[in-house]
Enzyme design. Structure first.
Site, PDB file in Angstrom:
ATOM      1  N   TRP A 138       0.872  -1.173   0.000  1.00  0.00           N
ATOM      2  CA  TRP A 138       0.000   0.000   0.000  1.00  0.00           C
ATOM      3  C   TRP A 138       0.910   1.224   0.000  1.00  0.00           C
ATOM      4  O   TRP A 138       1.842   1.315   0.812  1.00  0.00           O
ATOM      5  CB  TRP A 138      -0.863  -0.032   1.269  1.00  0.00           C
ATOM      6  CG  TRP A 138      -1.793   1.127   1.417  1.00  0.00           C
ATOM      7  CD1 TRP A 138      -2.680   1.592   0.503  1.00  0.00           C
ATOM      8  CD2 TRP A 138      -1.936   1.954   2.582  1.00  0.00           C
ATOM      9  NE1 TRP A 138      -3.377   2.649   1.028  1.00  0.00           N
ATOM     10  CE2 TRP A 138      -2.934   2.894   2.298  1.00  0.00           C
ATOM     11  CE3 TRP A 138      -1.315   1.998   3.843  1.00  0.00           C
ATOM     12  CZ2 TRP A 138      -3.335   3.866   3.225  1.00  0.00           C
ATOM     13  CZ3 TRP A 138      -1.713   2.944   4.751  1.00  0.00           C
ATOM     14  CH2 TRP A 138      -2.712   3.874   4.443  1.00  0.00           C
ATOM     15  N   ASP A 220      -0.609  -4.791   9.879  1.00  0.00           N
ATOM     16  CA  ASP A 220      -1.567  -3.814   9.388  1.00  0.00           C
ATOM     17  C   ASP A 220      -2.793  -4.627   8.984  1.00  0.00           C
ATOM     18  O   ASP A 220      -2.714  -5.471   8.083  1.00  0.00           O
ATOM     19  CB  ASP A 220      -0.973  -3.089   8.171  1.00  0.00           C
ATOM     20  CG  ASP A 220      -1.931  -2.067   7.588  1.00  0.00           C
ATOM     21  OD1 ASP A 220      -3.067  -1.945   8.085  1.00  0.00           O
ATOM     22  OD2 ASP A 220      -1.539  -1.383   6.623  1.00  0.00           O
ATOM     23  N   LYS A 256     -13.120   0.088   6.306  1.00  0.00           N
ATOM     24  CA  LYS A 256     -13.758  -0.793   5.327  1.00  0.00           C
ATOM     25  C   LYS A 256     -14.835  -1.652   5.954  1.00  0.00           C
ATOM     26  O   LYS A 256     -15.940  -1.733   5.441  1.00  0.00           O
ATOM     27  CB  LYS A 256     -12.730  -1.736   4.684  1.00  0.00           C
ATOM     28  CG  LYS A 256     -11.400  -1.118   4.381  1.00  0.00           C
ATOM     29  CD  LYS A 256     -11.460  -0.317   3.132  1.00  0.00           C
ATOM     30  CE  LYS A 256     -10.261   0.564   2.834  1.00  0.00           C
ATOM     31  NZ  LYS A 256      -9.122   0.694   3.632  1.00  0.00           N
TER      32      LYS A 256
HETATM   33  N1  PMP Z   1      -3.505  -0.201   5.409  1.00  0.00           N
HETATM   34  C1  PMP Z   1      -3.892  -0.673   4.234  1.00  0.00           C
HETATM   35  C2  PMP Z   1      -3.226  -1.885   3.691  1.00  0.00           C
HETATM   36  C3  PMP Z   1      -4.909  -0.041   3.521  1.00  0.00           C
HETATM   37  O1  PMP Z   1      -5.285  -0.522   2.332  1.00  0.00           O
HETATM   38  C4  PMP Z   1      -5.525   1.102   4.077  1.00  0.00           C
HETATM   39  C5  PMP Z   1      -6.619   1.833   3.381  1.00  0.00           C
HETATM   40  N2  PMP Z   1      -6.662   1.782   2.030  1.00  0.00           N
HETATM   41  C6  PMP Z   1      -5.079   1.560   5.319  1.00  0.00           C
HETATM   42  C7  PMP Z   1      -4.080   0.877   5.959  1.00  0.00           C
HETATM   43  C8  PMP Z   1      -5.628   2.802   5.966  1.00  0.00           C
HETATM   44  O2  PMP Z   1      -6.909   2.784   6.358  1.00  0.00           O
HETATM   45  P1  PMP Z   1      -7.651   4.065   6.914  1.00  0.00           P
HETATM   46  O3  PMP Z   1      -8.456   4.600   5.799  1.00  0.00           O
HETATM   47  O4  PMP Z   1      -8.462   3.548   8.034  1.00  0.00           O
HETATM   48  O5  PMP Z   1      -6.623   5.045   7.386  1.00  0.00           O
END
Ligand code: PMP
Length: 407
Positions: A138, A220, A256
């Site tokens: 990510w 994560d 999500k």
């Molecule tokens: N880690 C990963 C792997 C993600 O895909 C995301 C969101 N796309 C996040 C962390 C962050 O999530 P948030 O929107 O809650 O900050």
């Protein structure tokens, strides 16, 4: 040359104090494709029915107010959040060696965890501790750890282009070769962007090497429940690391699985050897948070806490999560079926084998360009598609377009 900010500008070109600020690359354009939220089969955003219900309860509850939350967040939230990833029967929870810190989304949890590690892990303010992120990962992982001051961010092998699967050998070798006490950011489930996770046996091997090499796991988990439809299944790796006696951090996002993208609900779960150490870590987290956002916001944490702590609402939420996960799984099945029926060259089993919102299609750059320019189907340059972008109505068009792109 010393210039007081109130001195008149030196020349018209210096009219603004910000004249020398370079324009950054637009994050929003990237974000549109990279962090695309869940959509229904009608292509619409979805507020989970259980969230609507709890929101109504909250707004009708006259005992609730807008006082500050504690710096580390709403205890009902942090405890329930940690329990959902570790399981409420976790030995670590029973031993009272788990701590939670309410953060602004999963990103906030990663950032606060990173900030703490830079300040206190592996020697005071040790910016040079290597931080390893998967290749690919990510996009924000690099930025978050860099922003927290780490200067040596490296990548470990993860994706094998040839097999369109996990590069297990390369990953283990990178772990073997990493300096002791390096930090490893691990996607607990539904790896973003590849949609490819290690199997249980592979996680066991990973844990073995990480233990031997004294590597610090920083999980994560942004898609718990969303990946397989089953909360426990998606948290398997994290729980296994507890069983193996690791101390670790786990950044949880409820963006999500609760559809609470804009409420910024996250939790940083700390698992340590004993209660005393958790208390010390939490005390330093308090110092960090005090100077960043001081106190976290309430609404999202209340929604999540009420839902997780009430058996009936909890059951409803699990159903809602399953609805989302099942839709994604259905789109995967249907896309694969269509490509196989069309006889599109190549193998397409990876589409159903990968999990989570994303799929690495294996389309190359020229094929991606064809999809975008000629077919107006938008996907990342690396061939990653967002399964939530597919609907019953668009499946045929997308499948035929992939077929045309490949042939
Ligand atoms: N880690 C990963 C792997 C993600 O895909 C995301 C969101 N796309 C996040 C962390 C962050 O999530 P948030 O929107 O809650 O900050």
């Amino acid at each position: 040359v010393c210039r007081h900010p109130r001195d008149p500008p030196r020349s018209p070109a210096m009219a603004s104090l910000f004249a020398d600020v370079p324009m950054a690359a637009p994050v929003v354009v990237f974000k549109l494709s990279a962090d695309f939220p869940y959509r229904t089969d009608e292509g619409q955003p979805w507020v989970l029915p259980v969230v609507r219900k709890v929101e109504a309860q909250i707004s009708n509850d006259l005992t609730l107010n807008h006082e500050y939350l504690p710096i580390l967040g709403l205890p009902d939230f942090t405890q329930a959040a940690s329990a959902i990833v570790l399981s409420k029967d976790s030995a670590a929870i029973a031993d009272n060696r788990v701590g939670g810190v309410q953060c602004l989304g999963g990103t906030g949890a990663l950032r606060i965890g990173a900030e703490f590690l830079r300040r206190w892990y592996n020697g005071n303010n040790n910016k040079a501790t290597p931080v390893y992120v998967s290749s690919p990962t990510w996009g924000n992982h690099n930025g978050v750890f860099g922003g927290a001051g780490f200067t040596d961010i490296r990548s470990y092998k993860y994706w094998d282009k040839c097999t369109r699967g996990l590069h297990m050998k390369g990953m283990l070798k990178d772990m073997e070769d990493a300096p002791e006490f390096s930090i490893f950011v691990l996607h607990a489930c539904a790896h973003n962007p590849t949609g490819t996770d290690p199997t249980h046996e592979q996680w066991m091997e990973i844990a073995k090497v990480m233990k031997k090499r004294h590597l610090f796991p920083f999980f994560d988990i942004a898609y718990q429940g969303f990946a397989s439809g089953d909360l426990d299944k998606d948290a398997w790796a994290v729980r296994y690391f507890v069983d193996q006696g690791f101390e670790f951090f786990c950044a949880q996002s409820f963006s999500k699985n609760f559809g609470l993208y804009n409420e910024r609900v996250g939790n940083l779960t700390i698992v340590s050897k004993d209660h005393d150490n958790v208390m010390k870590v939490r005390s330093q987290m308090e110092v960090i948070i005090r100077t960043i956002w001081s106190n976290p916001p309430t609404q999202g944490a209340r929604i999540v806490a009420k839902t997780l702590n009430d058996p009936q609402l909890f059951a409803e939420w699990k159903e809602n999560v399953k609805t989302m996960a099942d839709r994604v799984l259905l789109m995967r099945d249907e896309l694969r079926k269509r490509l196989e029926k069309l006889g599109t060259p190549g193998t397409w089993n990876h589409i159903t084998e990968q999990i989570g919102m994303f799929s690495f299609t294996g389309l190359n750059e020229a094929q991606v360009e064809y999809m975008i320019k000629t077919k107006h189907i938008y996907l990342m340059a690396n061939g990653r598609i967002n399964m939530c972008g597919l609907t019953t109505k668009t499946l045929d068009y997308v499948a035929t377009s992939i077929h045309e792109a490949v042939t």
